[in-house]
Write a protein that holds these residues in place. Structure first.
Motif, PDB file in Angstrom:
ATOM      1  N   ILE A 258       0.829  -1.100   0.043  1.00  0.00           N
ATOM      2  CA  ILE A 258      -0.186  -0.105   0.015  1.00  0.00           C
ATOM      3  C   ILE A 258       0.985   1.079   0.219  1.00  0.00           C
ATOM      4  CG2 ILE A 258      -1.755   1.311   1.222  1.00  0.00           C
ATOM      5  CD1 ILE A 258      -2.569  -1.372   2.564  1.00  0.00           C
ATOM      6  N   VAL A 259       0.637   2.017  -1.201  1.00  0.00           N
ATOM      7  CA  VAL A 259       1.797   3.198  -1.116  1.00  0.00           C
ATOM      8  C   VAL A 259       1.545   4.416  -0.274  1.00  0.00           C
ATOM      9  CG1 VAL A 259       2.540   5.014  -2.767  1.00  0.00           C
ATOM     10  CG2 VAL A 259       2.039   2.585  -3.525  1.00  0.00           C
ATOM     11  N   VAL A 260       2.460   4.766   0.673  1.00  0.00           N
ATOM     12  CA  VAL A 260       2.269   5.783   1.503  1.00  0.00           C
ATOM     13  C   VAL A 260       3.280   6.710   1.439  1.00  0.00           C
ATOM     14  CG1 VAL A 260       1.116   4.182   3.048  1.00  0.00           C
ATOM     15  CG2 VAL A 260       3.500   4.451   3.427  1.00  0.00           C
ATOM     16  N   ASP A 261       3.200   8.064   1.945  1.00  0.00           N
ATOM     17  CA  ASP A 261       4.330   9.069   1.896  1.00  0.00           C
ATOM     18  C   ASP A 261       5.076   8.916   3.183  1.00  0.00           C
ATOM     19  OD1 ASP A 261       2.902  10.342   3.909  1.00  0.00           O
ATOM     20  OD2 ASP A 261       2.012  11.790   2.424  1.00  0.00           O
ATOM     21  N   GLN A 262       5.765   9.779   3.313  1.00  0.00           N
ATOM     22  CA  GLN A 262       6.982   9.689   4.683  1.00  0.00           C
ATOM     23  C   GLN A 262       6.200   9.704   5.737  1.00  0.00           C
ATOM     24  OE1 GLN A 262      10.620  11.185   3.598  1.00  0.00           O
ATOM     25  NE2 GLN A 262      11.646  10.725   5.223  1.00  0.00           N
ATOM     26  N   THR A 263       4.822  10.444   6.034  1.00  0.00           N
ATOM     27  CA  THR A 263       3.940  10.514   6.817  1.00  0.00           C
ATOM     28  C   THR A 263       3.125   9.366   7.073  1.00  0.00           C
ATOM     29  OG1 THR A 263       2.182  11.712   5.723  1.00  0.00           O
ATOM     30  CG2 THR A 263       3.918  13.018   6.801  1.00  0.00           C
ATOM     31  N   LEU A 264       3.506   8.403   6.217  1.00  0.00           N
ATOM     32  CA  LEU A 264       2.629   7.052   6.175  1.00  0.00           C
ATOM     33  C   LEU A 264       1.101   7.268   5.777  1.00  0.00           C
ATOM     34  CD1 LEU A 264       4.069   5.310   9.360  1.00  0.00           C
ATOM     35  CD2 LEU A 264       4.952   5.357   7.151  1.00  0.00           C
ATOM     36  N   GLN A 265       0.861   8.341   5.121  1.00  0.00           N
ATOM     37  CA  GLN A 265      -0.552   8.825   4.625  1.00  0.00           C
ATOM     38  C   GLN A 265      -0.699   7.833   3.300  1.00  0.00           C
ATOM     39  OE1 GLN A 265      -2.750  12.519   5.020  1.00  0.00           O
ATOM     40  NE2 GLN A 265      -2.506  12.366   2.842  1.00  0.00           N
ATOM     41  N   THR A 266      -1.738   7.388   2.997  1.00  0.00           N
ATOM     42  CA  THR A 266      -2.054   6.643   1.847  1.00  0.00           C
ATOM     43  C   THR A 266      -2.669   7.813   0.763  1.00  0.00           C
ATOM     44  OG1 THR A 266      -4.381   6.421   2.226  1.00  0.00           O
ATOM     45  CG2 THR A 266      -2.936   4.722   2.812  1.00  0.00           C
ATOM     46  N   SER A 267      -2.955   7.410  -0.409  1.00  0.00           N
ATOM     47  CA  SER A 267      -3.308   8.227  -1.602  1.00  0.00           C
ATOM     48  C   SER A 267      -4.700   8.985  -0.974  1.00  0.00           C
ATOM     49  CB  SER A 267      -3.324   7.644  -2.871  1.00  0.00           C
ATOM     50  OG  SER A 267      -4.313   6.455  -2.818  1.00  0.00           O
ATOM     51  N   GLN A 268      -5.205   8.669  -0.169  1.00  0.00           N
ATOM     52  CA  GLN A 268      -6.507   9.097   0.427  1.00  0.00           C
ATOM     53  C   GLN A 268      -6.094   9.810   1.721  1.00  0.00           C
ATOM     54  OE1 GLN A 268      -9.407   9.783  -0.836  1.00  0.00           O
ATOM     55  NE2 GLN A 268      -9.219   8.425  -2.641  1.00  0.00           N
ATOM     56  N   PRO A 269      -6.816  11.094   2.038  1.00  0.00           N
ATOM     57  CA  PRO A 269      -6.660  11.631   3.302  1.00  0.00           C
ATOM     58  C   PRO A 269      -7.575  10.887   4.461  1.00  0.00           C
ATOM     59  CG  PRO A 269      -8.388  12.893   2.024  1.00  0.00           C
ATOM     60  CD  PRO A 269      -7.618  11.993   1.144  1.00  0.00           C
ATOM     61  N   HIS A 270      -6.753  10.916   5.630  1.00  0.00           N
ATOM     62  CA  HIS A 270      -7.337  10.163   6.795  1.00  0.00           C
ATOM     63  C   HIS A 270      -7.092   8.603   6.730  1.00  0.00           C
ATOM     64  CE1 HIS A 270      -8.720  13.989   8.592  1.00  0.00           C
ATOM     65  NE2 HIS A 270      -9.278  14.161   7.271  1.00  0.00           N
ATOM     66  N   ILE A 271      -6.383   8.213   5.879  1.00  0.00           N
ATOM     67  CA  ILE A 271      -6.031   6.834   5.912  1.00  0.00           C
ATOM     68  C   ILE A 271      -4.654   6.715   5.789  1.00  0.00           C
ATOM     69  CG2 ILE A 271      -6.449   4.497   4.629  1.00  0.00           C
ATOM     70  CD1 ILE A 271      -8.958   5.698   3.306  1.00  0.00           C
ATOM     71  N   TYR A 272      -4.345   5.936   6.523  1.00  0.00           N
ATOM     72  CA  TYR A 272      -2.709   5.727   6.780  1.00  0.00           C
ATOM     73  C   TYR A 272      -2.252   4.025   6.704  1.00  0.00           C
ATOM     74  CZ  TYR A 272      -2.753  10.343   8.727  1.00  0.00           C
ATOM     75  OH  TYR A 272      -2.827  11.633   8.977  1.00  0.00           O
ATOM     76  N   ALA A 273      -1.065   3.557   6.503  1.00  0.00           N
ATOM     77  CA  ALA A 273      -0.896   2.245   6.573  1.00  0.00           C
ATOM     78  C   ALA A 273       0.689   2.162   7.090  1.00  0.00           C
ATOM     79  CB  ALA A 273      -0.937   1.931   5.083  1.00  0.00           C
ATOM     80  N   LEU A 274       0.922   0.873   7.687  1.00  0.00           N
ATOM     81  CA  LEU A 274       2.411   0.703   8.422  1.00  0.00           C
ATOM     82  C   LEU A 274       2.566  -1.001   8.385  1.00  0.00           C
ATOM     83  CD1 LEU A 274       2.805   1.301  12.003  1.00  0.00           C
ATOM     84  CD2 LEU A 274       0.485   0.973  10.848  1.00  0.00           C
ATOM     85  N   GLY A 275       3.636  -1.177   8.691  1.00  0.00           N
ATOM     86  CA  GLY A 275       4.054  -2.689   8.883  1.00  0.00           C
ATOM     87  C   GLY A 275       4.337  -3.322   7.553  1.00  0.00           C
ATOM     88  N   ASP A 276       4.109  -4.503   7.428  1.00  0.00           N
ATOM     89  CA  ASP A 276       4.357  -5.539   6.161  1.00  0.00           C
ATOM     90  C   ASP A 276       3.606  -5.179   5.139  1.00  0.00           C
ATOM     91  OD1 ASP A 276       6.184  -6.749   8.175  1.00  0.00           O
ATOM     92  OD2 ASP A 276       5.037  -8.912   8.080  1.00  0.00           O
ATOM     93  N   CYS A 277       2.336  -4.573   5.303  1.00  0.00           N
ATOM     94  CA  CYS A 277       1.551  -4.226   3.974  1.00  0.00           C
ATOM     95  C   CYS A 277       1.964  -2.847   3.383  1.00  0.00           C
ATOM     96  CB  CYS A 277      -0.146  -4.042   4.475  1.00  0.00           C
ATOM     97  SG  CYS A 277      -0.476  -2.860   5.488  1.00  0.00           S
ATOM     98  N   ALA A 278       2.667  -2.171   4.013  1.00  0.00           N
ATOM     99  CA  ALA A 278       2.956  -0.655   3.445  1.00  0.00           C
ATOM    100  C   ALA A 278       4.120  -0.637   2.700  1.00  0.00           C
ATOM    101  CB  ALA A 278       3.065   0.141   4.768  1.00  0.00           C
ATOM    102  N   GLU A 279       3.931   0.303   1.852  1.00  0.00           N
ATOM    103  CA  GLU A 279       5.262   0.511   0.883  1.00  0.00           C
ATOM    104  C   GLU A 279       5.563   1.969   1.177  1.00  0.00           C
ATOM    105  OE1 GLU A 279       6.414   1.142  -3.992  1.00  0.00           O
ATOM    106  OE2 GLU A 279       5.309  -0.651  -3.126  1.00  0.00           O
ATOM    107  N   VAL A 280       6.803   2.218   1.949  1.00  0.00           N
ATOM    108  CA  VAL A 280       7.096   3.454   2.671  1.00  0.00           C
ATOM    109  C   VAL A 280       8.075   4.370   1.501  1.00  0.00           C
ATOM    110  CG1 VAL A 280       7.771   4.931   4.350  1.00  0.00           C
ATOM    111  CG2 VAL A 280       6.438   3.003   4.870  1.00  0.00           C
ATOM    112  N   MET A 281       7.551   5.352   0.812  1.00  0.00           N
ATOM    113  CA  MET A 281       8.626   5.854  -0.076  1.00  0.00           C
ATOM    114  C   MET A 281       9.373   4.718  -0.867  1.00  0.00           C
ATOM    115  SD  MET A 281       7.982   8.943   0.614  1.00  0.00           S
ATOM    116  CE  MET A 281       9.532   9.706  -0.187  1.00  0.00           C
ATOM    117  N   GLY A 282       8.454   3.916  -1.491  1.00  0.00           N
ATOM    118  CA  GLY A 282       9.151   2.683  -2.521  1.00  0.00           C
ATOM    119  C   GLY A 282       9.809   1.860  -1.640  1.00  0.00           C
ATOM    120  N   LEU A 283       9.837   1.786  -0.192  1.00  0.00           N
ATOM    121  CA  LEU A 283      10.662   0.900   0.465  1.00  0.00           C
ATOM    122  C   LEU A 283       9.528  -0.361   1.057  1.00  0.00           C
ATOM    123  CD1 LEU A 283      13.177   2.818   2.202  1.00  0.00           C
ATOM    124  CD2 LEU A 283      13.452   1.306   0.483  1.00  0.00           C
TER     125      LEU A 283
END
Length: 383
Positions: A258-283
């Motif tokens: 799930i693509v997130v920015d460096q604040t871990l926000q997804t492409s939609q406001p008020h939705i974040y992702a972290l952990g094994d499901c998240a892709e943080v700045m390409g990582l």
């Protein structure tokens, strides 16, 4: 009362985020939704639980009821989320309920990858990706002499080492030429294989599994060269696939994770992702330390202080006591070369660029004592 922060998931990422958030905010309603019992345990410990004689019950650190009390949270176990309505900030449950959120956090984890196999026993392939999986896996072991393992990556090697504690011979199959081939240079990988082989493991490199059959009470694994090997059980350790379906169905941007920015926000406001499901700045880094850094940063953001996550150098300790192994792989695409030194009782491998700057390392056996000194020389993973 404000709408709650809702966390979907109950693994390390979910619970560590909840704990960090409660350090700053004790009043905002918090809801945690889990498909399983929501008991708190450490999934990374599943791959070395056998040597510690851990039962499924003893792996539980705290029951969901205790976590709910400590976090002042509503925890909904055995609850399936079937959709997200980002326009109305609602989580949709399988029973028809719609829960409104202030902020939504996806801590969905990842699934084991199953390789396509011919034969009649594909449904009997085991993976260990949850406490229930571990219970089923451990229950089958007492009568076995061998266990086949598909994949000689980190999880495959950890399970191989762990099975040795029970006197069970692991037979590890991988199309690569050495274990941890994505993390270790060849010399270091072959050293690891040699140490685990001496301890009792058996590796089959350069081979892929084609068929898995159950015939006359025996499990037979067919390889791509036509050979057939009997195994007591077959364990899939071929890698992880981030759980992105829920996010994708809600229109969120997904790639490997799930693509997130460096604040871990997804492409939609008020939705974040972290952990094994998240892709943080390409990582996409399915390890404990990135989870901890993300939990602290996101907790601060949710508490009112927008905080970008930063990753320092984060070496990974591989749980293979037969050959202590610590890896800090260079960034994908990094320009440089491995410099490998054999020392007494170990391998010291360092990845350096043209200027001699250390960009990664692999320390095996006696060389593992250099971890702290070398980690301080590495550049940050995400600054």
């Amino acid at each position: 009362m404000s709408h709650p922060i809702i966390i979907i998931g109950s693994g390390l990422a979910a619970y560590n985020l909840a704990r960090e958030f409660r350090k700053s905010d004790q009043t905002t309603p918090l809801t945690i939704i889990a498909e399983d019992s929501a008991d708190f345990y450490s999934k990374p410990m599943l791959s070395n639980a056998l040597a510690g004689k851990k039962t499924p019950a003893s792996l539980v650190i705290k029951a969901a009821s205790k976590m709910a009390e400590e976090l002042s949270a509503a925890i909904l176990p055995y609850t399936e989320v079937v959709g997200i309505d980002s326009n109305h900030q609602q989580v949709l449950l399988i029973d028809g309920q719609a829960l409104v959120y202030r902020d939504l956090i996806l801590a969905l984890g990842a699934d084991q990858i199953y390789l396509p196999l011919g034969g009649n026993a594909g449904d009997d392939v085991i993976s260990v990706n949850s406490l229930q999986d571990y219970a089923e896996f451990a229950a089958k072991l007492p009568e076995l002499k061998t266990v086949g393992i598909l994949g000689a990556g980190l999880i495959g090697c950890e399970f191989a080492n762990d099975l040795l504690a029970l006197g069970i011979k692991p037979l590890v199959f991988d199309p690569a030429g050495w274990p941890l081939s994505r993390l270790l240079p060849e010399a270091a990988g072959r050293y690891l294989a040699a140490q685990l082989t001496t301890a009792g493991a058996e590796f089959h490199f350069g081979f892929s599994a084609k068929n898995y059959d159950h015939m006359e009470g025996r499990y037979l694994l067919g390889l791509n060269d036509g050979s057939i090997i009997e195994v007591g059980m077959l364990l899939s350790a071929a890698g992880l696939q981030p759980r992105t379906h829920l996010a994708a169905s809600a229109g969120l941007k997904v790639n490997r994770g799930i693509v997130v920015d460096q604040t871990l926000q997804t492409s939609q406001p008020h939705i974040y992702a972290l952990g094994d499901c998240a892709e943080v700045m390409g990582l996409n880094l399915p390890f404990v330390m990135p989870i901890m850094h993300c939990a602290r940063a996101l907790a601060a953001t949710l508490a009112g202080t927008p905080t970008p996550v930063k990753y320092p150098a984060m070496p990974v300790v591989v749980k293979t006591p037969a050959c202590p192994t610590i890896v800090a792989p260079p960034a994908i695409g990094a320009q440089g070369e491995w410099q490998v030194s054999e020392i007494e009782g170990g391998i010291d491998a360092r990845f350096v660029d043209a200027k001699g700057q250390l960009l990664g390392f692999a320390l095996l056996g006696a060389a593992s004592k250099e971890k702290q000194a070398l980690t301080g020389q590495l550049p940050p993973v995400l600054s």
